[in-house]
Write a protein that holds these residues in place. Structure first.
Motif, PDB file in Angstrom:
ATOM      1  N   ALA A  34       1.089  17.010  -3.714  1.00  0.00           N
ATOM      2  CA  ALA A  34       2.095  17.151  -3.705  1.00  0.00           C
ATOM      3  C   ALA A  34       2.351  18.368  -2.443  1.00  0.00           C
ATOM      4  CB  ALA A  34       3.203  17.661  -5.023  1.00  0.00           C
ATOM      5  N   THR A  35       1.295  18.583  -2.211  1.00  0.00           N
ATOM      6  CA  THR A  35       1.338  20.167  -1.247  1.00  0.00           C
ATOM      7  C   THR A  35       2.117  19.531   0.592  1.00  0.00           C
ATOM      8  OG1 THR A  35      -0.774  20.118  -0.573  1.00  0.00           O
ATOM      9  CG2 THR A  35       0.026  21.323  -2.363  1.00  0.00           C
ATOM     10  N   ILE A  36       1.649  18.563   1.218  1.00  0.00           N
ATOM     11  CA  ILE A  36       2.097  17.939   1.947  1.00  0.00           C
ATOM     12  C   ILE A  36       3.761  18.446   2.651  1.00  0.00           C
ATOM     13  CG2 ILE A  36       1.345  15.914   3.217  1.00  0.00           C
ATOM     14  CD1 ILE A  36      -0.036  14.503   0.768  1.00  0.00           C
ATOM     15  N   TRP A  37       3.921  19.196   1.927  1.00  0.00           N
ATOM     16  CA  TRP A  37       5.717  18.204   2.262  1.00  0.00           C
ATOM     17  C   TRP A  37       5.998  19.586   2.504  1.00  0.00           C
ATOM     18  CZ3 TRP A  37       3.510  14.349  -0.267  1.00  0.00           C
ATOM     19  CH2 TRP A  37       3.736  13.107  -0.179  1.00  0.00           C
ATOM     20  N   GLY A  38       4.932  20.516   2.834  1.00  0.00           N
ATOM     21  CA  GLY A  38       5.168  21.941   2.173  1.00  0.00           C
ATOM     22  C   GLY A  38       6.395  22.752   0.983  1.00  0.00           C
ATOM     23  N   ASP A 265      17.127  -4.348   6.171  1.00  0.00           N
ATOM     24  CA  ASP A 265      18.402  -3.545   4.962  1.00  0.00           C
ATOM     25  C   ASP A 265      17.842  -2.786   4.175  1.00  0.00           C
ATOM     26  OD1 ASP A 265      20.891  -4.145   5.942  1.00  0.00           O
ATOM     27  OD2 ASP A 265      20.707  -5.540   4.844  1.00  0.00           O
ATOM     28  N   TRP A 266      16.263  -2.977   3.477  1.00  0.00           N
ATOM     29  CA  TRP A 266      15.454  -2.005   2.628  1.00  0.00           C
ATOM     30  C   TRP A 266      14.588  -1.219   3.033  1.00  0.00           C
ATOM     31  CZ3 TRP A 266      10.703  -0.884   2.912  1.00  0.00           C
ATOM     32  CH2 TRP A 266      10.255  -0.292   1.677  1.00  0.00           C
ATOM     33  N   ALA A 267      14.385  -1.435   4.538  1.00  0.00           N
ATOM     34  CA  ALA A 267      13.864  -0.517   5.620  1.00  0.00           C
ATOM     35  C   ALA A 267      14.301   0.859   5.748  1.00  0.00           C
ATOM     36  CB  ALA A 267      13.614  -0.848   6.565  1.00  0.00           C
ATOM     37  N   GLU A 268      16.035   0.102   6.248  1.00  0.00           N
ATOM     38  CA  GLU A 268      16.877   0.867   6.224  1.00  0.00           C
ATOM     39  C   GLU A 268      17.350   2.305   5.642  1.00  0.00           C
ATOM     40  OE1 GLU A 268      21.498   0.546   7.616  1.00  0.00           O
ATOM     41  OE2 GLU A 268      21.437  -0.201   6.319  1.00  0.00           O
ATOM     42  N   GLN A 269      17.836   1.971   4.563  1.00  0.00           N
ATOM     43  CA  GLN A 269      17.460   2.698   2.717  1.00  0.00           C
ATOM     44  C   GLN A 269      16.873   3.880   3.001  1.00  0.00           C
ATOM     45  OE1 GLN A 269      17.329   1.719  -0.849  1.00  0.00           O
ATOM     46  NE2 GLN A 269      18.153   3.924  -1.291  1.00  0.00           N
ATOM     47  N   LEU A 270      15.323   3.307   2.778  1.00  0.00           N
ATOM     48  CA  LEU A 270      14.430   3.992   3.289  1.00  0.00           C
ATOM     49  C   LEU A 270      14.174   5.162   4.021  1.00  0.00           C
ATOM     50  CD1 LEU A 270      11.335   4.486   1.530  1.00  0.00           C
ATOM     51  CD2 LEU A 270      10.433   2.603   2.983  1.00  0.00           C
ATOM     52  N   ILE A 271      14.579   4.508   5.516  1.00  0.00           N
ATOM     53  CA  ILE A 271      14.153   5.700   6.195  1.00  0.00           C
ATOM     54  C   ILE A 271      15.264   6.035   6.559  1.00  0.00           C
ATOM     55  CG2 ILE A 271      13.488   6.029   9.073  1.00  0.00           C
ATOM     56  CD1 ILE A 271      12.706   2.968   9.095  1.00  0.00           C
ATOM     57  N   THR A 335       6.990   6.184   5.848  1.00  0.00           N
ATOM     58  CA  THR A 335       8.491   6.849   6.152  1.00  0.00           C
ATOM     59  C   THR A 335       7.799   8.539   5.082  1.00  0.00           C
ATOM     60  OG1 THR A 335       9.185   5.213   5.583  1.00  0.00           O
ATOM     61  CG2 THR A 335      10.536   7.892   4.729  1.00  0.00           C
ATOM     62  N   ALA A 336       6.700   8.550   4.368  1.00  0.00           N
ATOM     63  CA  ALA A 336       6.449   9.759   3.489  1.00  0.00           C
ATOM     64  C   ALA A 336       5.677  10.143   4.556  1.00  0.00           C
ATOM     65  CB  ALA A 336       5.297   9.520   2.571  1.00  0.00           C
ATOM     66  N   PHE A 347      11.446  13.078  -0.422  1.00  0.00           N
ATOM     67  CA  PHE A 347      12.148  12.126  -1.760  1.00  0.00           C
ATOM     68  C   PHE A 347      13.013  12.949  -2.402  1.00  0.00           C
ATOM     69  CE2 PHE A 347       6.779  12.474  -1.552  1.00  0.00           C
ATOM     70  CZ  PHE A 347       6.863  11.451  -1.277  1.00  0.00           C
ATOM     71  N   ASP A 348      14.214  13.519  -1.381  1.00  0.00           N
ATOM     72  CA  ASP A 348      15.046  13.903  -1.763  1.00  0.00           C
ATOM     73  C   ASP A 348      16.326  13.164  -1.008  1.00  0.00           C
ATOM     74  OD1 ASP A 348      14.962  15.248   0.566  1.00  0.00           O
ATOM     75  OD2 ASP A 348      15.861  17.684  -0.537  1.00  0.00           O
ATOM     76  N   GLN A 349      17.770  13.502  -1.530  1.00  0.00           N
ATOM     77  CA  GLN A 349      18.771  13.078  -0.394  1.00  0.00           C
ATOM     78  C   GLN A 349      19.594  14.442  -0.754  1.00  0.00           C
ATOM     79  OE1 GLN A 349      16.724  11.143  -3.240  1.00  0.00           O
ATOM     80  NE2 GLN A 349      17.717  11.882  -4.798  1.00  0.00           N
ATOM     81  N   PRO A 350      20.001  15.459  -0.660  1.00  0.00           N
ATOM     82  CA  PRO A 350      20.566  16.255  -1.072  1.00  0.00           C
ATOM     83  C   PRO A 350      22.012  16.035  -0.565  1.00  0.00           C
ATOM     84  CG  PRO A 350      19.363  16.643   1.374  1.00  0.00           C
ATOM     85  CD  PRO A 350      19.149  15.708   0.349  1.00  0.00           C
ATOM     86  N   ASP A 351      23.141  15.462   0.530  1.00  0.00           N
ATOM     87  CA  ASP A 351      24.209  15.098   1.015  1.00  0.00           C
ATOM     88  C   ASP A 351      24.175  13.763   0.296  1.00  0.00           C
ATOM     89  OD1 ASP A 351      24.330  17.464   2.964  1.00  0.00           O
ATOM     90  OD2 ASP A 351      22.272  16.141   3.197  1.00  0.00           O
ATOM     91  N   VAL A 352      23.741  12.748  -0.573  1.00  0.00           N
ATOM     92  CA  VAL A 352      24.576  12.070  -1.597  1.00  0.00           C
ATOM     93  C   VAL A 352      25.441  11.749  -2.558  1.00  0.00           C
ATOM     94  CG1 VAL A 352      23.790   9.437  -1.859  1.00  0.00           C
ATOM     95  CG2 VAL A 352      22.699  10.532  -0.936  1.00  0.00           C
ATOM     96  N   GLU A 353      25.637  13.208  -3.024  1.00  0.00           N
ATOM     97  CA  GLU A 353      26.455  13.636  -3.919  1.00  0.00           C
ATOM     98  C   GLU A 353      27.608  13.772  -3.219  1.00  0.00           C
ATOM     99  OE1 GLU A 353      27.156  13.376  -8.231  1.00  0.00           O
ATOM    100  OE2 GLU A 353      25.254  12.897  -7.360  1.00  0.00           O
TER     101      GLU A 353
END
Length: 537
Positions: A34-38, A265-271, A335-336, A347-353
């Motif tokens: 879990a440390t990979i992304w800072g 369409d699946w890859a679009e969401q993922l990326i 993508t990771a 792994f987060d999506q801070p602006d979806v809400e």
């Protein structure tokens, strides 16, 4: 079977890939480091990495799903309707379309779409409701509506509802309290867009008739190549292509000659949802194939323009191959890797809400609709502040919006219509791409709010937005709710437009007073001017 492979053109990522190899990024991802992304991402990453070995951990589900499918078939229940949004629907859609089996995917709040799903043979129907919490307004509304429809048809609704959710969620408790047919608990340490090989992807797909055991076998066969700290690792290569070139932030994802149906369409969401944040990211442009055959040659000529930004130079091409289960794992890993290269938390999506909050506010207040700036034929025209000053025609409004496109920008078309009835509108994407020479994305609302909606608000602030809505002739009530599906989709569209406008994005809103006539009017306008340059560019 074969493992995923990536071949590349027009780019040399040797230095980037060598860095990824030396830092052992592939094996660290596989080891759930879990440390990979800072440090800022570590808390989230530590509970979002179980997707890396789902090909093993999801196997106990297979017997459970198979037993349920046999019971349902014995009762003559073979019409599977999936109520799910984003990651809960996109993977099952790809899996079942590729397998050639029928799954009714209900990922819309458009009343016409809801009515069509309800009009199917309820005597043969089972509803799978997929939601990590159960609180998603779309799936909750669909569940309530089907319960009423089952009950009105003399069917015990609880016996026809299957739930996929996270353990300990409010939805798990509701399902138990209501006595629903079956509840499958997914791995809570997997985010929605990485959940293709969890219960969210496997349960509805298998009930519809897809061979999901084969998917897990395919992913297992691909895993050794994706774990290797080697320059030949296809996930490292693809990650480098996506995010390893400074100044290049867009990529076309196309299904060209593949047997996998609907994968872009699946890859679009993922990326988009994984990388589009903190003012950066990779904008994926999902292309299943150019819908207007007469535009094919011109569109092909523009591939370089669509992929590149002004200073990017030659455009990279990455061709991936391999079976679907392996492709899921390949693109998730890549993508990771891209998130690591971009320096963001994938792994987060801070602006979806933000759009959800805005829509909820409009549902609660239910204000009068904003007056149109003007009406042209079957189209009411509205725009963000200042956009339509001095404009009095649809053509002028479109040209003004396109004139806001920067040389490194993109156009997003957001259509809150019926994706089946109004499918002709898909031709607007390649037509606008040809006209502008810029990347153009197309999303059906509200489903795109759970995918590219994150990039629109959190990614590079380069977008201009064309929103298309309509009023259906017949609305559909939502039991025990003070709003209808028509009210809901209107609030979702208006809420999203308001959030974009508040962030300084240009938004042109076109409301079709007659869906069929309005679609024809828009396509005619773009056909007439398909070879002209927008706003003097």
């Amino acid at each position: 079977m074969s493992t995923p492979a990536v071949s590349t053109q027009n780019g040399d990522w040797t230095e980037v890939i060598d860095r990824l190899v030396s830092e052992k990024i592939a094996s660290r991802i596989a080891g759930k480091d879990a440390t990979i992304w800072g440090p800022e991402a570590e808390a989230e990453s530590s509970i979002r990495l179980s997707w890396v070995d789902l090909y093993e951990s999801s196997r106990p589900l297979l017997a459970e799903i198979e037993a349920l499918q046999a019971d349902l078939r014995a009762e003559g229940l073979d019409r599977i309707v999936l109520a799910g949004m984003g990651g809960s629907s996109l993977a099952p859609e790809v899996i079942t379309r590729t397998a050639g089996v029928e799954l009714v995917v209900l990922d819309s709040t458009n009343p016409s779409v809801i009515a069509r799903a309800l009009a199917g043979d309820l005597q043969r129907t089972v509803l799978v409701v997929s939601s990590k919490s159960g609180g998603t307004v779309e799936t909750d509304s669909q569940r309530r509506t089907f319960i009423k429809a089952f009950t009105d048809a003399g069917i015990d609704a609880a016996s026809r509802i299957i739930v996929v959710t996270d353990p300990g969620s409010p939805f798990e408790k509701l399902a138990a309290d209501e006595g629903y047919c079956k509840t499958f608990l997914a791995d809570p340490h997997v985010g929605g867009r990485y959940s293709a090989l969890t219960a969210f992807g496997l349960v509805p797909s298998a009930l519809a008739g897809a061979d999901v055991a084969e998917l897990l076998d395919q992913a297992a066969e691909a895993a050794p190549a994706l774990v290797a700290d080697s320059a030949d690792n296809p996930a490292l290569v693809l990650g480098a292509v996506l995010a390893g070139t400074p100044g290049r932030d867009k990529a076309i994802v196309a299904a060209d000659g593949s047997d996998i149906v609907g994968f872009p369409d699946w890859a679009e969401q993922l990326i988009a949802e994984s990388t589009g944040k903190n003012g950066t990211g990779v904008l994926p442009v999902a292309v299943e194939g150019f819908q207007a055959p007469e535009l094919r040659s011109k569109a092909a000529d523009l591939v370089d323009t669509l992929l590149a930004d002004k200073a990017a130079g030659e455009v990279p091409t990455a061709l991936t191959s391999g079976p679907l289960g392996g492709q899921f794992l390949l693109w998730e890993t890549a993508t990771a890797v891209a998130g690591y290269l971009l320096g963001i938390n994938p792994f987060d999506q801070p602006d979806v809400e933000s759009a959800k909050v805005a829509a909820r506010g409009l549902l609660d207040a239910q204000p009068e609709p904003e007056a149109a700036a003007f009406t042209d034929g079957s189209v009411e025209v509205r725009g963000s502040e200042g956009l339509l000053d001095g404009i009095d025609s649809l053509q002028g409004a479109v040209e003004t919006l396109l004139g806001k496109l920067a040389d490194d920008g993109y156009l997003a078309v957001m259509a809150y219509l019926d994706s089946e009835r109004d499918a002709d509108l898909l031709a607007i994407r390649p037509a606008l791409a040809i006209r502008t020479g810029r990347p153009v994305t197309f999303g059906w609302g509200p489903r795109f709010l759970h995918s590219t909606g994150q990039y629109h608000k959190g990614g590079h602030p380069q977008g201009v937005f064309l929103q298309i809505t309509t009023s259906e002739t017949e609305d559909v009530a939502i039991p025990d709710r003070p709003f209808t599906f028509g009210t809901l989709i209107s609030a979702q569209a208006a809420g999203d437009a308001n959030v974009l406008a508040d962030r300084g994005r240009p938004v042109l809103r076109l409301h079709l007073t007659d869906a069929a006539a309005g679609v024809r009017q828009l396509l005619s306008l773009l056909d007439t001017h398909e070879t002209s340059e927008a706003s003097g560019r």
